[in-house]
Enzyme design. Structure first.
Site: not given
Ligand code: BG6
Ligand code: MG
Length: 214
Positions: A13-15, A29, A80, A119, A121
């Site tokens: 996973d990344l975040d 958020w 957001k 997930v 983008r």
């Molecule tokens: C996930 C995060 O990696 O990506 C979530 O853990 C986040 O917190 C989700 O909402 C979607 O991210 P993004 O950048 O597409 O809004």
């Molecule tokens: Mg994560």
């Protein structure tokens, strides 16, 4: 020999695992939720980790006192994301979490294929800013995924594109939904964070500095 050497691929996973963008998602958020009169704290945020953008928004708005049209929801999600993009705009390789590069390099040295299953983008942009795009054999494009975590789709797609059977992969995740996604894909799960929160993981490490292959 590490017990992980039996595997053929690792899918990260990344975040919140490789970099602390989980903090930026939290801040973006929180601002949105409070503007809508919804109380937002770390405990609530824990349920949003790993959940895609619209899914997260729905969870927040479920606590609001009014309902929202689809157009309003889209506008809020865009707002957001614009805030989040401001927060990540200044990221550099210095924002890699401790042990992240070492973990990627150790996995490479161990002969594992390396995938990314986020997930977000914004994942491609974050990887570029961190300077680590080239360290992955395959990065899932979140825009191609129909069902977000905890569904196993994203980890299964990563395994398929890496050419490795799910049972020969392990995943690395900081989110409850992410660990559930890995387990539903039939993979071994390394949780990064609090073992009480990530109870479904096979093992839990505090951060990638403790990655078993390092
Ligand atoms: C996930 C995060 O990696 O990506 C979530 O853990 C986040 O917190 C989700 O909402 C979607 O991210 P993004 O950048 O597409 O809004
Ligand atoms: Mg994560």
């Amino acid at each position: 020999m590490s017990p992980l050497s039996q595997f053929k691929a690792v899918i990260f996973d990344l975040d919140g695992v490789i970099t602390d963008t989980a903090r930026y998602h939290y801040l973006a958020w929180k601002r949105l939720a409070e503007a809508q009169g919804v109380h937002f704290d770390e405990a609530f945020n824990e349920h949003l980790k790993g959940i895609d953008r619209m899914g997260s928004l729905e969870l927040i708005l479920a606590s609001a006192t009014r309902s929202y049209t689809d157009a309003e929801k889209l506008a809020l999600a865009t707002e957001k994301n614009e805030h989040y993009k401001e927060l990540i705009a200044t990221m550099t390789p210095a924002d890699l979490l401790p042990g992240a590069v070492e973990a990627l390099d150790a996995a490479r040295a161990a002969g594992l294929k390396i995938g990314l299953a986020s997930v977000s983008r914004n994942a491609f942009e974050v990887l570029d800013r961190l300077g680590i795009t080239g360290k992955f054999d395959y990065v899932v494009d979140a825009g191609t995924i129909a069902r977000g975590k905890p569904d196993p789709e994203i980890f299964l797609k990563a395994a398929r594109e890496l050419g490795v059977a799910p049972g020969d992969c392990f995943g690395v995740e900081d989110a409850v939904a992410g660990v559930a996604s890995i387990k539903a894909a039939g993979m071994y799960a390394i949780g990064v964070g609090d073992p009480r929160v990530l109870a479904q993981a096979d093992i839990v490490i505090p951060d990638l500095a403790a990655f078993p292959l390092n």
